[in-house]
Write a protein that holds these residues in place. Structure first.
Motif, short mmCIF file in Angstrom:
data_model
loop_
_atom_site.label_atom_id
_atom_site.label_comp_id
_atom_site.label_asym_id
_atom_site.label_seq_id
_atom_site.Cartn_x
_atom_site.Cartn_y
_atom_site.Cartn_z
N LEU A 1 0.69 -1.46 -0.20
CA LEU A 1 -0.06 -0.17 0.31
C LEU A 1 0.51 1.34 -0.06
CD1 LEU A 1 -2.39 1.28 0.77
CD2 LEU A 1 -2.03 1.16 2.98
N LEU A 2 2.32 0.88 0.90
CA LEU A 2 2.57 2.70 0.92
C LEU A 2 3.52 2.48 -0.49
CD1 LEU A 2 3.96 1.62 4.99
CD2 LEU A 2 2.40 4.12 3.92
N MET A 3 4.00 1.55 -0.96
CA MET A 3 4.77 1.89 -2.37
C MET A 3 3.29 1.75 -3.14
SD MET A 3 6.61 -2.14 -2.14
CE MET A 3 7.65 -1.69 -3.36
N SER A 4 2.09 1.73 -3.26
CA SER A 4 1.42 2.21 -4.48
C SER A 4 1.44 4.12 -4.10
CB SER A 4 0.20 1.78 -4.12
OG SER A 4 -1.27 1.60 -5.35
N VAL A 5 1.41 4.17 -3.08
CA VAL A 5 0.87 5.74 -2.76
C VAL A 5 1.53 6.45 -2.86
CG1 VAL A 5 0.16 6.91 -0.88
CG2 VAL A 5 -0.86 4.90 -0.62
N ALA B 1 7.61 -4.70 -6.36
CA ALA B 1 6.51 -4.69 -5.27
C ALA B 1 6.19 -6.16 -6.38
CB ALA B 1 5.84 -3.76 -6.44
N PRO B 2 7.14 -6.96 -7.42
CA PRO B 2 5.58 -8.05 -7.60
C PRO B 2 7.04 -9.77 -6.93
CG PRO B 2 6.78 -7.00 -9.54
CD PRO B 2 7.17 -6.41 -8.63
N PHE B 3 7.56 -9.12 -5.76
CA PHE B 3 8.81 -9.84 -5.11
C PHE B 3 7.82 -10.04 -4.15
CE2 PHE B 3 11.59 -9.19 -8.32
CZ PHE B 3 11.82 -10.43 -8.88
N VAL B 4 7.74 -8.77 -3.06
CA VAL B 4 6.94 -8.20 -2.13
C VAL B 4 5.55 -9.11 -1.81
CG1 VAL B 4 6.12 -6.16 -0.45
CG2 VAL B 4 8.14 -6.46 -2.52
N THR C 1 0.11 -11.95 -4.63
CA THR C 1 0.59 -11.30 -5.76
C THR C 1 0.18 -10.68 -6.19
OG1 THR C 1 1.92 -13.76 -5.64
CG2 THR C 1 1.66 -12.76 -8.31
N ALA C 2 -1.33 -10.71 -6.93
CA ALA C 2 -1.84 -9.65 -8.34
C ALA C 2 -2.07 -8.77 -7.71
CB ALA C 2 -3.28 -10.28 -7.68
N ALA C 3 -1.57 -7.97 -5.93
CA ALA C 3 -1.53 -7.24 -5.58
C ALA C 3 0.24 -6.35 -5.76
CB ALA C 3 -1.78 -6.95 -4.12
N GLY C 4 1.37 -7.07 -5.32
CA GLY C 4 2.25 -6.85 -6.58
C GLY C 4 1.97 -5.75 -7.97
N LEU C 5 1.63 -7.05 -8.51
CA LEU C 5 1.73 -6.71 -9.99
C LEU C 5 0.71 -5.60 -10.18
CD1 LEU C 5 1.75 -10.03 -11.27
CD2 LEU C 5 2.99 -8.99 -11.56
N ALA C 6 -0.07 -5.36 -9.64
CA ALA C 6 -1.33 -3.60 -9.56
C ALA C 6 -0.30 -2.52 -9.68
CB ALA C 6 -2.43 -3.91 -8.68
N VAL C 7 0.46 -2.74 -8.27
CA VAL C 7 1.71 -1.85 -7.72
C VAL C 7 2.79 -1.50 -8.34
CG1 VAL C 7 3.57 -1.21 -6.44
CG2 VAL C 7 1.08 -1.78 -5.75
#
Length: 221
Positions: free
Chosen positions: A22-26, A129-132, A170-176
């Motif tokens: 979430l922080l990375m996305s923001v 982000a994908p690895f996170v 995993t989907a969330a990491g890709l979305a970021v």
């Protein structure tokens, strides 16, 4: 199960991964929106302000005309940098050509640092982000399988649900990561074009001052 439900029902590692994503996305979206505005204005203003400068009858008038159109202050610092360095300093050594080269190079670096700001963050988010997200998935699958095996007989219907829930990370990491990667690549191209225009202007300005002996304008704040 939705991502908020996965967060509330997850353990400390799952919550940490979700908060980190979430922080990375923001952070990446703040940089993306800010740079969209900056580079859109800079791309137009650099061309307009440099054209206005060369149409002016003098350096002082050219500086005023350029500054009026230079909303992001990318061209004016180059013109202001052509003043005389402090007497007695190492910056004042050498002939006028060498002095201008140093002054314009330093001013150009400061301007380009503003344009490049945030690129490292976008590259970092896009690459990590994908690895996170994958870390959250692996951790979720591990806990799902351990809880299932502890419940007796295991069937595909019991495995599919928890594993599918863990894959949300995993989907969330890709979305970021995807917006950050796209922003980094697009902004890199735009910055490259603006950088070429500014370098060309700095080179032409130096040749003007050295070749024709034009007096430099007084630097203004």
């Amino acid at each position: 199960m939705s991502l908020p439900e996965l967060f509330t029902q997850g353990d400390a590692v799952t919550k940490f991964v979700a908060v980190l994503l979430l922080l990375m996305s923001v952070a990446s979206w703040v940089i993306i929106l800010w740079k969209l505005r900056l580079l859109a204005r800079a791309g137009r203003d650099v061309a307009r302000s440099t054209a206005a400068f060369w149409q002016a009858p003098s350096l002082a008038e050219g500086r005023e005309r350029a500054a009026a159109l230079d909303r992001e202050a990318l061209v004016a610092p180059l013109i202001d940098a052509t003043g005389n360095p402090a007497a007695g300093s190492l910056a004042a050594t050498g002939d006028r050509s060498q002095q201008l080269t140093r002054l314009l190079r330093d001013a150009l670096h400061r301007v380009l640092n503003r344009l490049q700001f945030g690129q490292v963050l976008l590259a970092t988010v896009g690459s990590t982000a994908p690895f996170v997200g994958l870390l959250g998935t692996v951790w979720g699958i591990y806990h799902a399988l351990t809880s299932i095996t502890g419940g007796g007989q295991v069937g595909i219907d019991k495995v599919a649900g928890p594993v599918g829930e863990a894959l949300i990370m995993t989907a969330a990491g890709l979305a970021v990561a995807i917006p950050a990667v796209l922003g980094y690549n697009i902004f890199g191209r735009l910055i490259g074009r603006i950088e070429a225009d500014l370098e060309g202007f700095a080179r032409d300005l130096r040749e003007l001052l050295v070749g024709h002996g034009v007096a430099s304008p007084e630097a203004r704040p």
